[in-house]
Design an enzyme around this catalytic site. Structure first.
Site, mmCIF file in Angstrom:
data_model
loop_
_atom_site.group_PDB
_atom_site.id
_atom_site.type_symbol
_atom_site.label_atom_id
_atom_site.label_comp_id
_atom_site.label_asym_id
_atom_site.label_seq_id
_atom_site.Cartn_x
_atom_site.Cartn_y
_atom_site.Cartn_z
ATOM 1 C CD GLU A 12 41.186 66.796 17.037
ATOM 2 O OE1 GLU A 12 41.895 66.957 16.290
ATOM 3 O OE2 GLU A 12 40.051 66.190 17.304
ATOM 4 C CB THR B 49 37.771 65.387 10.039
ATOM 5 O OG1 THR B 49 39.002 63.779 10.792
ATOM 6 C CG2 THR B 49 36.919 65.646 10.839
#
Length: 309
Positions: A128, A180
């Site tokens: 991530e 993101t």
């Protein structure tokens, strides 16, 4: 050679007011991943989809996770990973988390289950970090635990599995890109105490509603006064979709992860299907292609499809 095939679910992070701490797994869409344990220390990544993601391990979400596991164990074995993504990168439905969590859980099984769930999340968070610049676990945790999870802390890792209410999720993924990393940069660095208090009340109410199966309380608590007002600007027709979904019977909902996907919770499948149809219709009217999904909350997370020695 030991092999495993996995079905890795999409996830909805934040769940409106729970920024970086709440997430849930759904059934559709999902990624497919096959992992083979190699006798040599190389890591091979192959994609069988159209997204042209990097296959060099250090630049690939799944590859980074496996490199960290290798380094931690001083492992002389390696992995070949074949990924078929159906969760589009940048969708807000946990695409990078699916690759990271799948790699961590798959490697763990091939290595005779030497890691706890918390340790798998620790390794998956490196993936991530590569994808978004932040080591967050709100997508990874429901992938590995299933259902709905609360990330109490990431240092140390403290994950609390929550009840998975018998609700349906309607989600729409408009084909616009919201990265993101970009959607994090536009967020305020400071917030008022008044907003914080309101947000804390919503988060507490949402968790209480989830645990008590109190759908009315869940609906009243699906309100974000901090993140959504800023991020929703990046998503075409967000306010209209939310308003019309609630008119059709949605308990509530909002941005899935960092967007552009939007999700709504409903008590009945028929209601969720009407909401999904309405979502798509709104985007059709402005000539934005979109994909819709109707799913129950996925209580199991990653599914082992096949395992062989």
């Amino acid at each position: 050679m030991k092999k495993i095939k996995l079905k890795i679910p999409a996830t909805v992070a934040n769940m409106v007011c729970g920024f970086d701490i709440l997430g849930m797994a759904i059934h559709e869409p999902y990624d497919e991943m096959g992992i083979t344990l190699l006798d040599t220390p190389e890591i091979i990544i192959k994609h069988r989809d159209q997204f042209q993601l990097p296959e060099e391990p250090s630049k690939n979400v799944a590859g980074v996770v496996l490199l960290k596991i290798q380094e931690h164990l001083n492992l002389t074995k390696g992995f070949e990973v074949i990924i078929h993504k159906h969760i589009k990168p940048g969708s807000g439905l946990g695409s990078s988390a699916a690759s990271a969590a799948g790699a961590a859980l798959g490697a763990n099984i091939l290595l005779e289950n030497i890691f706890s769930k918390e340790e798998m999340i620790h390794f998956a968070m490196f993936g991530e970090e590569l994808a978004s610049g932040v080591r967050h676990a709100d997508n990874i945790a429901p992938c590995i635990y299933g259902g709905i999870t609360l990330v109490k802390s990431t240092n140390p890792i403290d994950i609390i599995p929550l009840n998975a209410p018998d609700l349906f999720v309607a989600a729409v993924h408009p084909q616009v890109e919201v990265k993101t990393s970009d959607s994090r940069q536009i967020l305020k660095k400071n917030i008022s105490l008044k907003s914080a208090i309101e947000q804390w009340g919503n988060i507490a109410g949402l968790i209480a509603g989830i645990q008590k199966n109190d759908f009315s309380l869940i609906g009243r608590s699906l309100n974000d006064v901090i993140i959504e007002p800023i991020r929703s600007i990046l998503i075409p027709k967000f306010d209209e979709i939310k308003m019309k979904s609630i008119q059709l019977g949605a308990l509530g909902g909002g941005i899935s992860g960092s967007g552009p996907s939007i999700f709504m919770l409903a008590e009945e499948k028929e209601t969720a299907e009407k909401i999904a149809f309405q979502m798509k219709s709104i985007y059709d009217e402005i000539n934005i292609e979109s994909f819709v999904y109707v799913s129950k909350i996925n209580p199991g997370g990653i599914e082992i499809v096949e395992e062989s020695n």
